[in-house]
Design a protein around this motif. Structure first.
Motif, PDB file in Angstrom:
ATOM      1  N   VAL A 131      -9.969   2.675  -9.111  1.00  8.25           N
ATOM      2  CA  VAL A 131      -8.537   2.396  -9.254  1.00  8.25           C
ATOM      3  C   VAL A 131      -7.880   2.395  -7.873  1.00  8.25           C
ATOM      4  N   THR A 132      -8.216   3.394  -7.051  1.00  4.11           N
ATOM      5  CA  THR A 132      -7.671   3.477  -5.698  1.00  4.11           C
ATOM      6  C   THR A 132      -8.032   2.230  -4.889  1.00  4.11           C
ATOM      7  N   SER A 133      -9.278   1.805  -4.980  1.00 10.17           N
ATOM      8  CA  SER A 133      -9.708   0.600  -4.254  1.00 10.17           C
ATOM      9  C   SER A 133      -8.963  -0.633  -4.742  1.00 10.17           C
ATOM     10  N   ALA A 134      -8.814  -0.762  -6.059  1.00 10.10           N
ATOM     11  CA  ALA A 134      -8.110  -1.929  -6.608  1.00 10.10           C
ATOM     12  C   ALA A 134      -6.654  -1.942  -6.170  1.00 10.10           C
ATOM     13  N   ILE A 135      -6.002  -0.779  -6.193  1.00 12.31           N
ATOM     14  CA  ILE A 135      -4.606  -0.705  -5.755  1.00 12.31           C
ATOM     15  C   ILE A 135      -4.509  -0.989  -4.265  1.00 12.31           C
ATOM     16  N   GLY A 136      -5.452  -0.491  -3.481  1.00 10.06           N
ATOM     17  CA  GLY A 136      -5.460  -0.772  -2.044  1.00 10.06           C
ATOM     18  C   GLY A 136      -5.583  -2.257  -1.759  1.00 10.06           C
ATOM     19  N   ALA A 137      -6.469  -2.929  -2.496  1.00 12.61           N
ATOM     20  CA  ALA A 137      -6.628  -4.375  -2.315  1.00 12.61           C
ATOM     21  C   ALA A 137      -5.350  -5.107  -2.730  1.00 12.61           C
ATOM     22  N   ALA A 144       0.828  -4.862   2.650  1.00 20.04           N
ATOM     23  CA  ALA A 144       0.918  -3.447   3.001  1.00 20.04           C
ATOM     24  C   ALA A 144      -0.156  -3.074   4.015  1.00 20.04           C
ATOM     25  N   SER A 145       0.158  -2.095   4.852  1.00 18.17           N
ATOM     26  CA  SER A 145      -0.806  -1.587   5.830  1.00 18.17           C
ATOM     27  C   SER A 145      -1.690  -0.505   5.224  1.00 18.17           C
ATOM     28  N   ALA A 146      -1.178   0.194   4.244  1.00 13.62           N
ATOM     29  CA  ALA A 146      -1.943   1.261   3.605  1.00 13.62           C
ATOM     30  C   ALA A 146      -1.288   1.586   2.277  1.00 13.62           C
ATOM     31  N   SER A 147      -2.021   2.302   1.439  1.00 13.68           N
ATOM     32  CA  SER A 147      -1.460   2.753   0.164  1.00 13.68           C
ATOM     33  C   SER A 147      -2.079   4.101  -0.201  1.00 13.68           C
ATOM     34  N   ILE A 148      -1.342   4.832  -0.999  1.00  9.44           N
ATOM     35  CA  ILE A 148      -1.872   6.093  -1.522  1.00  9.44           C
ATOM     36  C   ILE A 148      -1.612   6.117  -3.020  1.00  9.44           C
ATOM     37  N   ASP A 159      -0.911  15.493  -6.688  1.00  3.01           N
ATOM     38  CA  ASP A 159      -2.119  15.633  -5.875  1.00  3.01           C
ATOM     39  C   ASP A 159      -2.575  14.244  -5.424  1.00  3.01           C
ATOM     40  N   LEU A 160      -2.966  14.174  -4.171  1.00  3.32           N
ATOM     41  CA  LEU A 160      -3.446  12.921  -3.616  1.00  3.32           C
ATOM     42  C   LEU A 160      -4.774  12.559  -4.268  1.00  3.32           C
ATOM     43  N   LEU A 161      -4.796  11.388  -4.904  1.00  2.00           N
ATOM     44  CA  LEU A 161      -6.017  10.902  -5.536  1.00  2.00           C
ATOM     45  C   LEU A 161      -6.857  10.127  -4.528  1.00  2.00           C
ATOM     46  N   GLY A 162      -6.179   9.320  -3.742  1.00  2.00           N
ATOM     47  CA  GLY A 162      -6.925   8.534  -2.771  1.00  2.00           C
ATOM     48  C   GLY A 162      -5.992   7.699  -1.912  1.00  2.00           C
ATOM     49  N   THR A 163      -6.562   7.176  -0.848  1.00  2.00           N
ATOM     50  CA  THR A 163      -5.825   6.295   0.057  1.00  2.00           C
ATOM     51  C   THR A 163      -6.659   5.039   0.270  1.00  2.00           C
ATOM     52  N   ALA A 164      -5.985   3.990   0.684  1.00  2.00           N
ATOM     53  CA  ALA A 164      -6.705   2.741   0.973  1.00  2.00           C
ATOM     54  C   ALA A 164      -6.010   2.037   2.128  1.00  2.00           C
TER      55      ALA A 164
END
Length: 181
Positions: A131-137, A144-148, A159-164
Motif C-alpha cells: 500500500v505504501t509503495s502504491a501510494i508513493g507511486a 510529489a517529492s515524497a509521501s508518508i 504511527d508511521l506506516l511507511g514512507t516513499a
C-alpha cells in the motif's frame, strides 16, 4: 520581436486592439500607421512594414486570440482580399479552438489513465508495504517529492506506516512517462 511574446489586451497595438474590439484593424499604409500608432513607428520601420492588420480570432463567439499580419509591399487590400484575410482568421480561430479542445481532452484522458493505474495498484496491494509503495507511486505521478502513510494507533496518536520517495528515471530515458510517444 522577443518583446512581443506577451501583450496586454489594453496595449495600444493593432493585435490587441483587434482582440479588444473583436473587429479587424486595418492600418495598411505608413500614413495610417503613423496616425493610429505613432509610438510604434520605429518598430514598423525596423521590420520594414508598410502596413499591418490585426484580426480577432473568434470561435463560437468566444475570443481565442488575435492574428497580426505585416506587409512590406505598401499596398491596400481590396474588398475581396479583406474577405479572404478575414476568412483566414476565422479558420485560424477554429483550428486553435480544436487544438485547445484536443489538448484538454488529451490531458483529461491521461489523468483518467493515471487514476485508473493508481486504483489498480491499490487494489493489488496485499500488505501495508505494498500500500505504501502504491501510494508513493501515485504521489510521484502527481509531482510529489515524497509521501508518508500514518495509521491511527489508539485514540491519541498516529504511527508511521511507511514512507516513499519517487524512483528517479534512468538517465537513458529522457521522456516523462506521460509523453505521447
Amino acid at each position: 520581436r522577443d518583446a512581443w511574446t506577451t501583450m496586454p489586451l489594453d496595449a495600444p497595438a493593432p493585435v490587441a486592439e483587434a482582440a479588444r474590439s473583436q473587429a479587424p484593424v486595418w492600418s495598411e499604409s505608413p500614413a495610417a500607421w503613423r496616425a493610429r500608432y505613432p509610438h510604434l513607428v520605429d518598430m514598423l520601420e525596423d521590420y520594414g512594414y508598410s502596413g499591418v492588420l490585426g484580426l480577432p480570432l473568434l470561435a463560437g463567439g468566444e475570443l481565442v486570440g488575435a492574428l497580426g499580419i505585416g506587409f512590406t509591399d505598401g499596398r491596400t487590400l481590396d474588398a475581396d482580399e479583406r474577405t479572404a484575410v478575414t476568412a483566414l482568421g476565422d479558420q485560424c480561430a477554429q483550428a486553435l479552438q480544436r487544438a485547445r479542445l484536443l489538448q484538454v481532452e488529451s490531458e483529461a484522458r491521461r489523468a483518467a489513465e493515471r487514476l485508473t493505474a493508481m486504483v489498480a495498484a491499490l487494489s493489488r496491494a496485499r500488505t501495508p508495504g505494498e500500500v505504501t509503495s502504491a501510494i508513493g507511486a501515485a504521489a510521484a505521478e502527481l509531482g510529489a517529492s515524497a509521501s508518508i502513510i500514518a495509521v491511527r494507533a489508539g485514540d491519541d496518536r498516529l504511527d508511521l506506516l511507511g514512507t516513499a520517495e519517487p524512483t528517479p528515471s534512468p538517465p537513458w530515458l529522457p521522456l516523462p512517462a506521460a509523453h505521447p510517444l
